[in-house]
Design an enzyme around this catalytic site. Structure first.
Site, PDB file in Angstrom:
ATOM      1  N   ASP A  58     -11.062  -4.522   7.919  1.00 21.56           N
ATOM      2  CA  ASP A  58     -10.156  -5.414   8.647  1.00 21.56           C
ATOM      3  C   ASP A  58     -10.892  -6.172   9.756  1.00 21.56           C
ATOM      4  OD1 ASP A  58      -8.088  -4.486   7.061  1.00 21.56           O
ATOM      5  OD2 ASP A  58      -7.535  -2.903   8.469  1.00 21.56           O
ATOM      6  N   ARG A  83       0.835  -1.205   0.000  1.00 22.40           N
ATOM      7  CA  ARG A  83       0.000   0.000   0.000  1.00 22.40           C
ATOM      8  C   ARG A  83       0.869   1.254   0.000  1.00 22.40           C
ATOM      9  NH1 ARG A  83      -3.053  -3.661   3.195  1.00 22.40           N
ATOM     10  NH2 ARG A  83      -5.213  -3.873   2.486  1.00 22.40           N
ATOM     11  N   ARG A 102     -12.853  -9.004   8.249  1.00 23.04           N
ATOM     12  CA  ARG A 102     -11.965 -10.123   7.923  1.00 23.04           C
ATOM     13  C   ARG A 102     -11.559 -10.876   9.190  1.00 23.04           C
ATOM     14  NH1 ARG A 102      -8.619  -6.725   3.278  1.00 23.04           N
ATOM     15  NH2 ARG A 102      -9.958  -7.393   1.538  1.00 23.04           N
TER      16      ARG A 102
END
Length: 312
Positions: free
Chosen positions: A149, A89, A152
């Site tokens: 996040d 990223r 997940r």
């Protein structure tokens, strides 16, 4: 009724717009892209599902015409170069910083009161850039990463425990990066009971590790960034704002001493309502978690320092 704009009609942006339209969160959803005809085509394709799925949201696709975004209540920015296999990223900063700043500047010409939800990567740095470039109150700039996040995290917990992810509560704080996010295994619960009662330390360590590389895993499998879960996570943030739900969702926001950090946008649990993010929840981290958060902040701050080298 509200008006919502999604900038960037790629996979994440289009999925976000589709989710918002199906939920009928706004009277109009505008999808904007720089590629000629791309947003118009995506919007038309989505609208052709309305009679089948039973929703009535007005969808407008436009090519680089920001006047059509006027009076938007919430703007989701997904535009920028997507992450490719092997790309971090951090490597996206140079390209995406210029794009995000341009989008913010153009949106504010027509929607000075908009709340911004930042999805573009590297997300924490792009959120910080949007705040500094816009000069807006801090509560109106929100980075989406923690919502994704955390989803997940709950996904991997549900697989490890063989239970419904809907019965799990778990948060990921810190930077939205493979090495900077912090899945809070100590605080995760299943129907009110700690997951540590059901999973041993080795399994929890693997769950945390899988969560941290969740995006990179999908990039390796798909050859590009994921879009279903990011689109759903973006929806969850927008929905809590539009419907003033006061949900607690981990998001990247500007810190002024909270969690021991200042002058940085980083993932922490926040209450989301009609004015944007309304307050930060203190999870009272233990020493080990606080040390990880400080390390995460150092890494994100190093990325933010790159912004000063760019001619923006």
């Amino acid at each position: 009724m509200s008006k919502i704009t999604v900038v960037g009609a790629g996979a994440v942006g289009a999925t976000t717009a589709d989710n918002i339209a199906r939920k009928e969160l706004a009277s109009e959803v505008v999808l904007l892209d720089i590629k000629e005809g791309f947003a118009e085509g995506k919007a038309l394709d989505m609208f052709q599902t309305a009679a089948i799925l039973g929703w009535d949201t007005k969808l407008t696709g436009v090519t680089n015409d920001y006047s059509k975004t006027a009076n938007s209540d919430v703007v989701v920015i997904t535009s920028g170069l997507p992450r490719k296999p092997g790309m971090t990223r951090e490597e996206l900063i140079g390209v995406n910083a210029g794009i995000v700043k341009s989008v913010v500047d153009n949106i504010l010409k027509y929607s000075p009161d908009a709340i911004f939800v930042i999805v573009s990567n590297p997300m924490d740095t792009m959120t910080y850039l949007a705040l500094k470039a816009s000069g807006l109150p801090k509560n109106r700039i929100i980075g989406m990463g923690g919502a994704l996040d955390s989803a997940r995290f709950k996904c991997y917990l549900s697989l490890a425990m063989n239970v419904s992810p809907n019965d799990l509560h778990g948060s990921v704080i810190g930077g939205h990066g493979d090495t900077t996010m912090i899945p809070l295994t100590r605080l995760a619960t299943w129907n009110g009971t700690p997951v540590t009662d059901y999973l041993d330390e080795a399994t929890l360590t693997k769950v945390a590790a899988d969560t941290m590389v969740g995006g990179a895993t999908l990039t390796g499998l798909l050859g590009t960034s994921a879009w279903y879960a990011p689109g759903a996570a973006s929806l969850s943030v927008v929905e809590s704002i539009i419907r003033d739900e006061k949900r607690v969702i981990p998001c990247s926001v500007f810190l002024e001493g909270e969690y021991g950090q200042s002058d940085i946008c980083l993932g922490v649990p926040v209450v989301l309502g009609k004015t944007g993010w309304e307050k930060i929840i203190d999870y009272k981290l233990n020493d080990a978690e606080q040390a990880l958060f400080a390390k995460s902040a150092d890494a994100v701050r190093n990325m933010n320092n790159v912004l000063s080298t760019l001619n923006l």
